[in-house]
Design an enzyme around this catalytic site. Sequence first.
Site, PDB file in Angstrom:
ATOM      1  N   CYS A   2       0.824  -1.211   0.000  1.00  0.00           N
ATOM      2  CA  CYS A   2       0.000   0.000   0.000  1.00  0.00           C
ATOM      3  C   CYS A   2       0.859   1.261   0.000  1.00  0.00           C
ATOM      4  O   CYS A   2       1.919   1.292   0.606  1.00  0.00           O
ATOM      5  CB  CYS A   2      -0.872   0.044   1.241  1.00  0.00           C
ATOM      6  N   ARG A  27       5.563  -0.438  -5.949  1.00  0.00           N
ATOM      7  CA  ARG A  27       5.467  -1.182  -4.693  1.00  0.00           C
ATOM      8  C   ARG A  27       4.458  -2.332  -4.779  1.00  0.00           C
ATOM      9  O   ARG A  27       4.457  -3.199  -3.928  1.00  0.00           O
ATOM     10  CB  ARG A  27       5.040  -0.229  -3.570  1.00  0.00           C
ATOM     11  N   TRP A  74      -3.113  -2.652  -1.450  1.00  0.00           N
ATOM     12  CA  TRP A  74      -2.774  -4.058  -1.691  1.00  0.00           C
ATOM     13  C   TRP A  74      -3.633  -4.827  -0.715  1.00  0.00           C
ATOM     14  O   TRP A  74      -3.437  -4.754   0.503  1.00  0.00           O
ATOM     15  CB  TRP A  74      -1.283  -4.269  -1.431  1.00  0.00           C
ATOM     16  N   ASN A 100      -2.180   2.460   5.730  1.00  0.00           N
ATOM     17  CA  ASN A 100      -1.318   1.292   5.510  1.00  0.00           C
ATOM     18  C   ASN A 100      -1.179   0.581   6.840  1.00  0.00           C
ATOM     19  O   ASN A 100      -1.066   1.240   7.876  1.00  0.00           O
ATOM     20  CB  ASN A 100       0.092   1.720   5.066  1.00  0.00           C
ATOM     21  N   GLY A 101      -1.119  -0.754   6.810  1.00  0.00           N
ATOM     22  CA  GLY A 101      -0.962  -1.502   8.061  1.00  0.00           C
ATOM     23  C   GLY A 101      -2.205  -2.322   8.326  1.00  0.00           C
ATOM     24  O   GLY A 101      -3.060  -2.491   7.447  1.00  0.00           O
ATOM     25  N   GLU A 481      17.739 -18.325  -4.881  1.00  0.00           N
ATOM     26  CA  GLU A 481      17.427 -16.988  -5.411  1.00  0.00           C
ATOM     27  C   GLU A 481      17.024 -17.072  -6.886  1.00  0.00           C
ATOM     28  O   GLU A 481      16.090 -16.397  -7.323  1.00  0.00           O
ATOM     29  CB  GLU A 481      18.646 -16.071  -5.186  1.00  0.00           C
ATOM     30  N   LYS A 485      13.382 -15.969  -8.470  1.00  0.00           N
ATOM     31  CA  LYS A 485      13.220 -15.031  -9.577  1.00  0.00           C
ATOM     32  C   LYS A 485      12.282 -15.605 -10.626  1.00  0.00           C
ATOM     33  O   LYS A 485      11.412 -14.920 -11.140  1.00  0.00           O
ATOM     34  CB  LYS A 485      14.585 -14.719 -10.235  1.00  0.00           C
ATOM     35  N   GLU A 488       8.690 -15.613  -9.248  1.00  0.00           N
ATOM     36  CA  GLU A 488       7.998 -14.355  -8.993  1.00  0.00           C
ATOM     37  C   GLU A 488       7.733 -13.530 -10.244  1.00  0.00           C
ATOM     38  O   GLU A 488       6.734 -12.839 -10.299  1.00  0.00           O
ATOM     39  CB  GLU A 488       8.673 -13.533  -7.882  1.00  0.00           C
ATOM     40  N   HIS A 504      16.884 -37.386  -2.314  1.00  0.00           N
ATOM     41  CA  HIS A 504      15.931 -37.655  -1.241  1.00  0.00           C
ATOM     42  C   HIS A 504      14.517 -37.191  -1.608  1.00  0.00           C
ATOM     43  O   HIS A 504      13.713 -36.901  -0.722  1.00  0.00           O
ATOM     44  CB  HIS A 504      16.401 -36.984   0.051  1.00  0.00           C
ATOM     45  N   LYS A 603       6.648  -4.573  -3.510  1.00  0.00           N
ATOM     46  CA  LYS A 603       8.072  -4.289  -3.353  1.00  0.00           C
ATOM     47  C   LYS A 603       8.477  -4.307  -1.898  1.00  0.00           C
ATOM     48  O   LYS A 603       9.539  -4.787  -1.527  1.00  0.00           O
ATOM     49  CB  LYS A 603       8.374  -2.922  -3.981  1.00  0.00           C
TER      50      LYS A 603
HETATM   51  C1  G6P Z   1       9.239  -8.415  -0.961  1.00  0.00           C
HETATM   52  C2  G6P Z   1       9.948  -8.111  -2.263  1.00  0.00           C
HETATM   53  C3  G6P Z   1      11.219  -8.937  -2.379  1.00  0.00           C
HETATM   54  C4  G6P Z   1      12.093  -8.719  -1.159  1.00  0.00           C
HETATM   55  C5  G6P Z   1      11.349  -8.989   0.146  1.00  0.00           C
HETATM   56  C6  G6P Z   1      12.141  -8.531   1.363  1.00  0.00           C
HETATM   57  O1  G6P Z   1       8.741  -9.717  -0.983  1.00  0.00           O
HETATM   58  O2  G6P Z   1       9.101  -8.385  -3.360  1.00  0.00           O
HETATM   59  O3  G6P Z   1      11.932  -8.577  -3.556  1.00  0.00           O
HETATM   60  O4  G6P Z   1      13.210  -9.543  -1.243  1.00  0.00           O
HETATM   61  O5  G6P Z   1      10.117  -8.264   0.164  1.00  0.00           O
HETATM   62  O6  G6P Z   1      12.262  -7.145   1.316  1.00  0.00           O
HETATM   63  P1  G6P Z   1      13.392  -6.285   1.982  1.00  0.00           P
HETATM   64  O7  G6P Z   1      13.053  -4.861   1.603  1.00  0.00           O
HETATM   65  O8  G6P Z   1      13.272  -6.511   3.466  1.00  0.00           O
HETATM   66  O9  G6P Z   1      14.692  -6.737   1.459  1.00  0.00           O
END
Ligand code: G6P
Length: 608
Positions: A2, A27, A74, A100-101, A481, A485, A488, A504, A603
Amino acid sequence: MCGIVAYVGAKPVRGVLLDGLKRLEYRGYDSSGVAIVDGGRAYLARAVGKVAALEQKVDADQPEGHSGIAHTRWATHGKPTEANAHPHADCSSQLFVVHNGIIENYQQLKKKLSAQGHTFRSETDTEVLAHLIERAYAGDLPAAVQKALLEVTGTFGIAVLHLAHPGQIVMARRGSPIVLGVGDGETLAASDVAALAQHTDQVVYLEDNEVATLSSGDFSITTLQNQAVSRAATTIDYGRDAADRGAYPHFMLKEIFEQPEAIENALRGRLDHSEAVAKLGGLEAVMDRLKQARHLIIVSCGTSYYAGLYARYVFEALTDLAVETELASEFRYRKLNLRQNTVVLAISQSGETADTLAALREAKRKGALTLGLVNVVGSSIARETHAGIYCHAGMEIGVASTKSFTSQVTLLTLMALLLGRGRDLSYEEGAAILRGLENIPDQMREVLKQSEAIGQLAQKYSGAEHFLYIGRKYQYPIALEGALKLKEIAYIHAEAYAAGEMKHGPIALIDPSFPTMALAPEDASYQKIVSNIQEIRARDGQILAVTTEGNSKLGSMADDIIFVPRNHEILTPLLTVLPLQLFAYHCAVLRGCDVDKPRNLAKSVTVE
Ligand code: G6P
């Protein structure tokens, strides 16, 4: 997640609010809305989907006015519908709130307010705030906001607008960031400085349980208990071309290509060759305590969590600390024995991730020394830790983290080097790491030249619905990682495994339609991962391998190979992760996905 924008000043407010919302689009959100005081009437517009849909409505209505609040939502409580989009109004549509929150006791409050005759029009937790403030209002808006928020449990960053106070906006925060921007004859507020950048570089961060009252060019702050707070504005450096994607089709691709420069920025002024050690000014104040530390716990989420998993191997290799990496969302529910000599390190790009912040507060409460590794300057985690260092990766707009990850990995290596050299790491070992780090930016440039070739591989593989990623030791977090990617942004199901675990379970999945990305640089684990590749091959699985230049032995085992330059085994992840970022990017583009704003993601995740 948000986003909030608020404005009071000389400019026509509708353009300022819509522009601000667009700057927060990165975001992640699913609906948006604005409320404006237009002469003697209140204007409210809300829309599901992109800000462009809201803009169409506002452009058609042309509301005038110089104060207003806006929001990108959001969804947490209630579906992303127009009725659930913010702003929310009180019964008489006199006052409007964006939030927000999460209001944790909203159900009890809603029940009580309904019994008192308040009518609710949405399924959100936020709407109770509008009614609570309405009930508390007796002509003084900041006083009503203070009084109402005392009844609330949970987290909030809010902006409140009232028809009877056209020159005033009230903001408040607990757990969700709010930053004020003070300009010439105008005052703004937002949940993220990105929305202020066009207007002013003078900013004031609101702290938890504070209420700010904005008027044109001025502001005042109190606590929820009405104690005056004095805080001067500070100047913020937004960085060059932060929100401009230039010739790149997506921010994510731009940010992937910015990595050599981001690493140069991460290293600048931080290498001490004469002592083969790192210089990290942000840690100097706590160096004595750090020297006594025996136990390091790293807490983080998402991509930052994988940087933390990488750090576990590096700290174990370079220091004698006992290291644990824990998901921030799990950390606070564990019974951990945190002692004086425990250090808790929070890693976060945004510095606002709710779970990481909560874990950090828990660690602080229990007496641990807390450190932050954060990209966004002045963010909550940066402010609440005892000490810390910044990534200096520059603003990251793409939801999927790329340059922040490699910056984090670089700085984690420097931190481990600094602590290791104060213990038993030799000069030679330290010097080898420094030399390796200095080569990384140019070696990254070499890897990035393969973007087109990786795009062709993506054409071959982007139709797959499942992918396995495998790696060992330093490459295991990179496998995780890389798979994240692909999930997501390309919405391809990808599982990452420590290669040794393959037998396993996951090997049962392997067939010709289930390809594997194998991270196989020629390091100490190379022979072991070659065996895993053979096992997949024997089951007709396709192999896409990443290895180091000069390795001709994989040709007969892998269907396709991507080469990266050689470097110290600790640093090779900084190179092997790049093809995985590019592969996911190209797959996402080929599959027609919204690369910079993937579905359902945000984000910065500011709710727990
Ligand atoms: C969200 C973002 C990710 C990020 C994660 C942690 O899920 O989409 O890209 O890695 O938050 O965020 P931070 O700002 O704490 O690294």
